[in-house]
Design an enzyme around this catalytic site. Structure first.
Site, PDB file in Angstrom:
ATOM      1  N   TYR A  69       0.833  -1.208   0.000  1.00 22.55           N
ATOM      2  CA  TYR A  69       0.000   0.000   0.000  1.00 22.55           C
ATOM      3  C   TYR A  69       0.870   1.263   0.000  1.00 22.55           C
ATOM      4  O   TYR A  69       1.814   1.380   0.782  1.00 22.55           O
ATOM      5  CB  TYR A  69      -0.925   0.044   1.225  1.00 22.55           C
ATOM      6  CG  TYR A  69      -1.528   1.421   1.429  1.00 22.55           C
ATOM      7  CD1 TYR A  69      -2.496   1.904   0.554  1.00 22.55           C
ATOM      8  CD2 TYR A  69      -1.078   2.251   2.447  1.00 22.55           C
ATOM      9  CE1 TYR A  69      -3.015   3.175   0.700  1.00 22.55           C
ATOM     10  CE2 TYR A  69      -1.598   3.524   2.606  1.00 22.55           C
ATOM     11  CZ  TYR A  69      -2.563   3.987   1.728  1.00 22.55           C
ATOM     12  OH  TYR A  69      -3.058   5.244   1.870  1.00 22.55           O
ATOM     13  N   GLY A  76      -5.020   6.263   0.015  1.00 26.74           N
ATOM     14  CA  GLY A  76      -6.366   6.407   0.558  1.00 26.74           C
ATOM     15  C   GLY A  76      -7.354   5.503  -0.135  1.00 26.74           C
ATOM     16  O   GLY A  76      -7.123   4.294  -0.285  1.00 26.74           O
TER      17      GLY A  76
END
Length: 523
Positions: A69, A76
């Site tokens: 990520y 987000g």
């Protein structure tokens, strides 16, 4: 005796503060940001190896799994969107670029320096997946007093202080503006003068820099120091007011306060007893009960004194935490996704701090109202005018100062609405519960500025009132501590005879208070 020394700050130290992932204190941050101490990054092999292991594990994970990520994905709510391998190096720059939308005034040089310091302390914990080179660049900024120009507004306090911290990330990469030894300049020009090549952020370093609570925590450090000092100053001003009002010193009796044993409240009462040289309480005091703004001063100031330890705990724990996302655990070989960027503890500390401090303004404002009013000041001149009887009709003493103090107090009280309850859902409902910690910290600093203005006004007037009281024939001699403090004050501003514009003197006093220049009581 009162001296020009700040017990919260400590002396200037020739010994550098070495950052190696160990805990630092609020005083350490203040010493660095106020220019009293240098910072160096530890050269210990075990520290540097620990940092390197996190970065190496992240790179190995990228090779083996291909997905992390914020490293190979969007940010987000865009975390499901893969970023092509050819664009991965560009991704950190995209992060700080699109967050370059801060507005409002910019942080002071000291506050910006504190932001760099606080972020560096967090990243030294060794679980953010950054390189030693990034830490060295942050330390370089502090060593050379080159700090980012950071707009105050634009953070909701989760995912951390993204927008304001984007200015730190951009500066490391040679973009935007810096304060170079206090002068605002283009970052590229300053780097060129130092022969410094702009830094190229490694895969997670943009996220590690920006996804944290450094701005709210840095502002909280200053708020804590100013609050600690204001509690002591409010105590000293109260002692002056009690003497000037010919008040009852027995309200602060040790046995009385032993019956309600809040430690901070009792500490305030003890300071007042020492300032006033209060003798043993008689069987029944001839002066029964003063008004609450003096009689209950320990109960008002004591709230601040008793809250200081847990405000410190919240701030120092946050300061010494890893608060970005995700965290990299190289030792156990895992990436940990969570929400440590959430600034709830700082928000709650700042919201409660500003309420307690606004009460200090209210307390001092009420004392000033008593001092200027002949119905309540026990024989002092109207508005504490020092003019001769022949000039009394033309002079108005502290009339306007009391109006100003009332205005500043009202504004401080108005700003006590807690910021933390105004969470807003942002970023396509990914950030659907946020802390508002940075707004709470900014509010707290504004409240503190107003409290300092009220303290300056009341102190100026209280010195006048003390001198007027001491001139009365049967007045109690001025206690030694108060006499010494009065001498220090009179070296800064004179007594008020004929009316004069007091703005310059009040501004000077506000500056001295904000700088915590007087050592009022033992720490």
């Amino acid at each position: 005796m009162t001296t020009l020394h700040d017990p919260l700050a400590g002396p200037t130290s020739s010994e550098a503060l070495t950052l190696d992932g160990s805990a630092v204190t609020l005083e350490d941050v203040l010493a660095v940001t106020e220019g009293r101490r240098r910072v160096v990054l530890s050269s210990a092999p075990e520290f540097r190896e620990r940092i390197a292991r996190g970065n190496a594990f992240l790179e190995r994970l990228l090779e083996e799994d291909g997905v992390v990520y914020g490293v190979t994905t969007g940010y987000g709510d865009s975390c499901t969107r893969a970023v092509p391998a050819s664009d991965l190096e560009q991704l950190p720059r995209q992060l700080y670029t699109f967050h370059g939308c801060g507005l409002g005034e910019v942080l002071s040089v000291e506050a910006a320096r504190a932001v760099v310091m606080v972020r560096l302390v967090s990243l030294c914990r060794g679980v953010s997946g950054v390189s030693v080179e990034l830490l060295e660049r942050l330390a370089w900024l502090l060593e050379h007093d080159v700090v980012p120009v950071i707009p105050e507004e634009g953070s909701v306090g989760a995912s951390g202080d993204l927008t304001p911290l984007s200015y730190l990330a951009a500066v490391l990469c040679g973009e935007r503006e810096v304060f170079d030894r206090g002068q605002r300049r283009a970052t590229s020009e300053v780097f060129a003068e130092h022969g410094l090549v702009p830094y190229r952020l490694k895969p997670k370093e943009g996220l590690a820099l920006m996804n944290g609570t450094a701005v709210m925590t840095a502002l909280g450090v200053f708020a804590f120091a100013r609050t600690t000092y204001l509690a002591r100053l409010a105590t000293r001003i109260t002692a002056l007011s009690v003497y000037a009002l010919d008040g009852n010193p027995y309200h602060f009796d040790a046995d009385l306060f032993a019956a309600k044993p809040h430690p901070g409240q009792n500490r305030v009462a003890e300071r007042l007893r020492d300032d006033l040289h209060a003798p043993a309480t008689p069987r029944n005091s001839p002066r029964l009960q003063d008004r609450y703004s003096t009689r209950c001063a320990p109960h008002v100031i004591g709230v601040v004194e008793d809250a200081l330890p847990w405000w410190r705990q919240f701030l120092e724990t946050e300061l010494n935490s890893a608060n970005d996302n995700p965290l990299i655990d190289a030792e156990h070989g895992k990436v940990m996704h969570g929400g440590h960027f959430y600034g709830g503890h700082v928000a709650f500390a700042m919201d409660s701090l500003k309420q307690a401090c606004a009460n200090l303004a209210d307390l001092l404002d009420r004392q000033l109202a008593l001092l200027v009013d002949t119905r309540f000041n026990h024989g002092l001149p109207s508005n504490l005018s020092g003019a001769t009887p022949q000039r009394a009709s033309l002079n108005h003493g502290y009339k306007a100062v009391q109006i100003g103090a009332s205005a500043w107090t009202a504004e401080a009280l108005k700003l006590t609405m807690p910021a933390s309850v105004f969470s807003r859902s942002t970023e396509c409902h990914n950030q659907d519960k946020v802390s508002m910690g940075t707004i709470a910290a900014r509010d707290a600093l504004r409240v503190l500025t107003l409290v300092e203005q009220v303290a300056a006004a009341t102190l100026h007037a209280a010195c006048q009132a003390v001198e007027l009281r001491s001139q009365i024939a049967d007045a109690t001699p001025l206690p030694e501590r108060l006499a010494g403090f009065l001498d220090v004050c009179r070296s800064t501003f004179p007594a008020l005879g004929e009316d004069r514009a007091l703005e310059p003197e009040l501004r000077t006093l506000c500056g001295l208070i904000r700088q915590r220049r007087w050592s009022l009581y033992d720490a």
